[in-house]
Scaffold this active site. Sequence first.
Site, mmCIF file in Angstrom:
data_model
loop_
_atom_site.group_PDB
_atom_site.id
_atom_site.type_symbol
_atom_site.label_atom_id
_atom_site.label_comp_id
_atom_site.label_asym_id
_atom_site.label_seq_id
_atom_site.Cartn_x
_atom_site.Cartn_y
_atom_site.Cartn_z
ATOM 1 C CD GLU A 148 -4.603 -7.917 1.956
ATOM 2 O OE1 GLU A 148 -5.487 -7.208 2.482
ATOM 3 O OE2 GLU A 148 -3.393 -7.615 1.999
ATOM 4 C CG HIS A 177 -9.867 -5.834 1.131
ATOM 5 N ND1 HIS A 177 -10.062 -6.993 1.868
ATOM 6 C CD2 HIS A 177 -8.560 -5.510 1.294
ATOM 7 C CE1 HIS A 177 -8.925 -7.333 2.465
ATOM 8 N NE2 HIS A 177 -7.997 -6.463 2.126
ATOM 9 C CD GLU A 228 -2.759 -1.355 2.437
ATOM 10 O OE1 GLU A 228 -2.839 -0.375 3.203
ATOM 11 O OE2 GLU A 228 -3.375 -2.416 2.636
ATOM 12 C CG ASN A 267 -0.695 -7.063 -1.229
ATOM 13 O OD1 ASN A 267 -1.336 -7.666 -2.084
ATOM 14 N ND2 ASN A 267 -1.148 -6.874 0.010
ATOM 15 C CG ASP A 317 -12.567 -9.037 2.299
ATOM 16 O OD1 ASP A 317 -11.973 -8.972 3.400
ATOM 17 O OD2 ASP A 317 -12.598 -8.091 1.485
HETATM 18 O O1 G3I Z 1 -2.732 -7.561 19.083
HETATM 19 C C1 G3I Z 1 -3.477 -6.481 19.666
HETATM 20 C C2 G3I Z 1 -4.014 -6.892 21.036
HETATM 21 O O2 G3I Z 1 -2.925 -7.115 21.908
HETATM 22 C C3 G3I Z 1 -4.914 -5.781 21.570
HETATM 23 O O3 G3I Z 1 -5.490 -6.198 22.792
HETATM 24 C C4 G3I Z 1 -6.015 -5.499 20.532
HETATM 25 C C5 G3I Z 1 -6.952 -4.405 20.985
HETATM 26 O O4 G3I Z 1 -6.286 -3.173 20.871
HETATM 27 O O5 G3I Z 1 -5.422 -5.080 19.295
HETATM 28 C C6 G3I Z 1 -4.633 -6.134 18.740
HETATM 29 O O6 G3I Z 1 -4.077 -5.690 17.533
HETATM 30 C C7 G3I Z 1 -5.017 -5.611 16.467
HETATM 31 C C8 G3I Z 1 -4.530 -6.510 15.322
HETATM 32 O O7 G3I Z 1 -5.391 -6.399 14.176
HETATM 33 C C9 G3I Z 1 -4.444 -7.967 15.726
HETATM 34 O O8 G3I Z 1 -5.728 -8.434 16.056
HETATM 35 C C10 G3I Z 1 -5.071 -4.169 15.982
HETATM 36 O O9 G3I Z 1 -5.642 -3.365 16.992
HETATM 37 C C11 G3I Z 1 -5.936 -4.084 14.719
HETATM 38 O O10 G3I Z 1 -5.838 -2.776 14.158
HETATM 39 C C12 G3I Z 1 -5.396 -5.062 13.677
HETATM 40 O O11 G3I Z 1 -6.255 -5.001 12.550
HETATM 41 C C13 G3I Z 1 -5.718 -5.647 11.376
HETATM 42 C C14 G3I Z 1 -5.468 -4.565 10.328
HETATM 43 O O12 G3I Z 1 -4.987 -5.184 9.121
HETATM 44 C C15 G3I Z 1 -4.445 -3.571 10.800
HETATM 45 O O13 G3I Z 1 -4.357 -2.545 9.914
HETATM 46 C C16 G3I Z 1 -6.736 -6.645 10.848
HETATM 47 O O14 G3I Z 1 -6.868 -7.729 11.765
HETATM 48 C C17 G3I Z 1 -6.280 -7.200 9.497
HETATM 49 O O15 G3I Z 1 -7.294 -7.997 8.904
HETATM 50 C C18 G3I Z 1 -5.972 -6.045 8.549
HETATM 51 O O16 G3I Z 1 -5.459 -6.584 7.370
HETATM 52 C C19 G3I Z 1 -5.091 -5.620 6.358
HETATM 53 C C20 G3I Z 1 -3.896 -6.159 5.624
HETATM 54 O O17 G3I Z 1 -2.837 -6.412 6.533
HETATM 55 C C21 G3I Z 1 -3.466 -5.199 4.528
HETATM 56 N N1 G3I Z 1 -4.573 -4.937 3.603
HETATM 57 C C22 G3I Z 1 -5.772 -4.431 4.281
HETATM 58 C C23 G3I Z 1 -6.221 -5.412 5.358
HETATM 59 C C24 G3I Z 1 -7.499 -4.928 6.030
HETATM 60 O O18 G3I Z 1 -7.257 -3.731 6.700
#
Ligand code: G3I
Length: 358
Positions: free
Chosen positions: A286, A258, A181, A222, A288
């Site tokens: 990715e 997406h 990105e 990507n 969906d």
């Molecule tokens: O690991 C912490 C945990 O310790 C904490 O308690 C919790 C609550 O704050 O947060 C957890 O981290 C989260 C992480 O996912 C793991 O679950 C982050 O807050 C959360 O922002 C993060 O979201 C991920 C997101 O990328 C981050 O930008 C999504 O799961 C994931 O599906 C998403 O995936 C991205 C790809 O990497 C790139 N392309 C877009 C896609 C969707 O945004």
Amino acid sequence: MRTKRAKAATTSGTSRIRPRTRPLRKRARTAAVGVLTGGLAAVSVLTTAGTAQAADTLGGAAAQSGRYFGAAVDPGHLGEGDYASALNREFNSVVAENAMKWDATEPNQGQFSFGAGDQVVSHARSKGMKVRGHTLVWHSQQPAWVRGLTGDSLRRAMIGHISGVAGHYRGQISSWDVVNEAFEWDGSRRQSNLQQQLGNGWIEEAFRAADAADPGAKLCYNDYGTDGINAKSDAIYRMVKDFRNRGVPIDCVGFQSHLDSNADLSTYRQNLQRFADLGVDVEITELDVGGSGAAQARVFRDVTAACVAVSRCTGITTWGVTDKYSWRSQETPLLFDSAYRKKAAYGAVLDVLNGARN
Ligand code: G3I
């Protein structure tokens, strides 16, 4: 350790997955090994007439045309029976949804943490699945110690991170999302800390560092919003063309995809094909689709049809196994609902994949 040369896969009592007919490049052979081995678990069975029956799993159906069908996984769910059985039955490739990102793998500079990522890799290897790597360098999910860095300090940090992570997983990753990105909707560069501090050359530097760390992995750029010919995909196309012309090590482009059920896919296949014509593989990384029923199924069908129509489209990854844990779960965007039941879109995808068998 994957060999670099695709081996014709044979299994006792079941069919042979025919290797792809086109010559494989060095890195692509690694991917093919994954596809060939990954597909074994769910390979179709030759009938007495010698024509392959339709496969009854996504990975098995994709493997019939030398492709993979994968899912993003959270190792925290691997202990849940329904999650693991759906993953193991249906998919022959995985990617860590979050476990291999910068914040997860290098929480402090030079101090690496691979436990969660290793869980994903060891699960995949135990099931003969390929592993995609996501993602070495991204403006998001950087650990706090990175954010304040400037100039050469940031450059050293980026290269050190790539070397540390890609080096740790050397030989185990079929394709890495090296950079994620980096472009805006209008085709300009995203003004991230990486762009502002390191200048336009940072993407090339990242790819060269990844190549040095794991020369056997395919190296991908990507992004999202590239689901057709538009200002963003044009800018990425220009970058890839320049990289290929100058011998910058890039092997593939990832199209996150997406989408929503009303997605305009009028130039989706044409866009994939133009990148393939540059000499790189294309991967749907990715996928969906927000929505439900026939409208959702149509979009999944059309994306899958576009991939199988482009010979260098090596596979599709859905961004999760089940709606239950999707990052956009309210939109029910995946092929399995929250109770792991197959949705209409599942059948649409399976039919297209089975229709593409060699
Ligand atoms: O690991 C912490 C945990 O310790 C904490 O308690 C919790 C609550 O704050 O947060 C957890 O981290 C989260 C992480 O996912 C793991 O679950 C982050 O807050 C959360 O922002 C993060 O979201 C991920 C997101 O990328 C981050 O930008 C999504 O799961 C994931 O599906 C998403 O995936 C991205 C790809 O990497 C790139 N392309 C877009 C896609 C969707 O945004």
